[in-house]
Design a protein around this motif. Sequence first.
Motif, short mmCIF file in Angstrom:
data_model
loop_
_atom_site.label_atom_id
_atom_site.label_comp_id
_atom_site.label_asym_id
_atom_site.label_seq_id
_atom_site.Cartn_x
_atom_site.Cartn_y
_atom_site.Cartn_z
N ARG A 155 -27.81 5.44 7.00
CA ARG A 155 -26.91 5.32 8.17
C ARG A 155 -26.36 3.91 8.19
NH1 ARG A 155 -28.92 5.63 14.30
NH2 ARG A 155 -29.99 3.80 13.50
N GLN A 156 -25.05 3.81 8.30
CA GLN A 156 -24.40 2.51 8.27
C GLN A 156 -23.29 2.50 9.31
OE1 GLN A 156 -24.97 -0.35 6.16
NE2 GLN A 156 -23.65 -1.17 7.77
N GLY A 157 -23.37 1.63 10.26
CA GLY A 157 -22.32 1.50 11.26
C GLY A 157 -21.12 0.77 10.69
N GLY A 158 -20.04 0.84 11.38
CA GLY A 158 -18.85 0.15 10.96
C GLY A 158 -17.86 0.07 12.11
N HIS A 159 -16.73 -0.50 11.84
CA HIS A 159 -15.69 -0.59 12.85
C HIS A 159 -14.34 -0.70 12.16
CE1 HIS A 159 -16.71 -4.75 11.80
NE2 HIS A 159 -15.45 -5.02 12.04
N ALA A 160 -13.32 -0.33 12.89
CA ALA A 160 -11.96 -0.41 12.35
C ALA A 160 -11.53 -1.87 12.27
CB ALA A 160 -11.01 0.37 13.24
N GLU A 170 -9.10 -5.13 12.46
CA GLU A 170 -7.98 -5.57 13.31
C GLU A 170 -6.76 -5.73 12.41
OE1 GLU A 170 -9.07 -9.06 15.54
OE2 GLU A 170 -11.07 -8.26 15.89
N LEU A 171 -5.88 -4.74 12.43
CA LEU A 171 -4.75 -4.73 11.50
C LEU A 171 -3.69 -5.76 11.85
CD1 LEU A 171 -4.40 -0.90 10.91
CD2 LEU A 171 -5.55 -2.60 9.48
N ASP A 172 -3.74 -6.31 13.05
CA ASP A 172 -2.77 -7.35 13.39
C ASP A 172 -3.25 -8.75 13.00
OD1 ASP A 172 -4.77 -7.34 15.28
OD2 ASP A 172 -3.44 -7.67 17.00
N ASN A 173 -4.43 -8.80 12.38
CA ASN A 173 -4.99 -10.07 11.90
C ASN A 173 -4.66 -10.19 10.41
OD1 ASN A 173 -6.80 -11.95 10.69
ND2 ASN A 173 -8.17 -11.78 12.46
N LEU A 174 -3.84 -11.14 10.05
CA LEU A 174 -3.41 -11.27 8.65
C LEU A 174 -4.57 -11.55 7.70
CD1 LEU A 174 -0.03 -13.20 9.07
CD2 LEU A 174 -0.42 -10.75 8.71
N ASP A 175 -5.60 -12.27 8.17
CA ASP A 175 -6.77 -12.50 7.32
C ASP A 175 -7.45 -11.18 6.98
OD1 ASP A 175 -6.38 -15.25 7.25
OD2 ASP A 175 -7.68 -15.61 8.98
N ASN A 176 -7.54 -10.27 7.94
CA ASN A 176 -8.14 -8.96 7.68
C ASN A 176 -7.31 -8.17 6.68
OD1 ASN A 176 -10.28 -9.40 9.38
ND2 ASN A 176 -9.47 -8.17 11.05
N LEU A 177 -6.00 -8.24 6.79
CA LEU A 177 -5.13 -7.54 5.84
C LEU A 177 -5.30 -8.09 4.43
CD1 LEU A 177 -1.85 -7.11 7.91
CD2 LEU A 177 -3.63 -5.42 7.45
N ILE A 193 -8.06 -9.44 3.22
CA ILE A 193 -9.36 -8.95 2.74
C ILE A 193 -9.26 -7.47 2.35
CG2 ILE A 193 -11.73 -8.43 3.47
CD1 ILE A 193 -11.54 -11.03 5.20
N LEU A 194 -8.57 -6.68 3.17
CA LEU A 194 -8.38 -5.26 2.84
C LEU A 194 -7.65 -5.10 1.52
CD1 LEU A 194 -7.47 -3.63 6.27
CD2 LEU A 194 -9.44 -3.09 4.84
N GLY A 195 -6.60 -5.87 1.33
CA GLY A 195 -5.85 -5.80 0.09
C GLY A 195 -6.69 -6.16 -1.12
N ARG A 196 -7.47 -7.22 -0.99
CA ARG A 196 -8.35 -7.62 -2.11
C ARG A 196 -9.38 -6.52 -2.41
NH1 ARG A 196 -9.49 -13.81 -0.21
NH2 ARG A 196 -7.56 -14.69 -1.01
N THR A 197 -9.93 -5.94 -1.34
CA THR A 197 -10.93 -4.89 -1.52
C THR A 197 -10.33 -3.68 -2.22
OG1 THR A 197 -12.13 -5.65 0.44
CG2 THR A 197 -12.59 -3.41 -0.32
N LEU A 198 -9.17 -3.25 -1.76
CA LEU A 198 -8.50 -2.12 -2.41
C LEU A 198 -8.16 -2.43 -3.86
CD1 LEU A 198 -6.17 -0.88 0.45
CD2 LEU A 198 -8.14 0.32 -0.54
#
Length: 169
Positions: free
Chosen positions: A110-115, A117-124, A126-131
């Motif tokens: 079991r692993q929790g998570g959260h969506a 913040e797509l309006d945070n450029l740093d998160n975008l 990180i998402l891009g690097r992960t993908l």
Amino acid sequence: MNTPTQHPYDQLTPDRVLDAVESVGFISDARIMALNSYENRVYQVGIEESDPLIAKFYRPERWSKEQILEEHQFSLDLKAMELPVVAPSTDEHGNTLHEFEGFLFALFPRQGGHAPELDNLDNLLILGRTLGRMHKLGSSQAFQQRPEINLQRYGIDNVEFLLENDFIP
């Protein structure tokens, strides 16, 4: 045996879910909670003196064992690359896929998570690097069992099926 009007999941009762989890060596505390899933059936199952597990029951006749195992291996490889994925748990023999009374299933921590913040450029970023890392691993070897996503399979073939079978009035 299922009748023509019965869906295979009609046989997947809470008791059968608990029995399946116990068939691979866990002792359930009989707590069970259905989780959202589009195609498969997924449950959180309480385990005595331990954290709950997530049990995923694959839709019968949808994916072959080989396809599921290939997907499991890809998840394990992503995890080994320290990517944030929840890979299936392995048993003492290294197995990730189990079978119980005609159902294929896997157990996950079991692993929790959260969506994000797509309006945070740093998160975008990180998402891009992960993908990018996920795609790099995925392109490093050809998948043998996974169906290819292409125009013929997901477009043309489906339109032809609908037209030939009078699905659309």
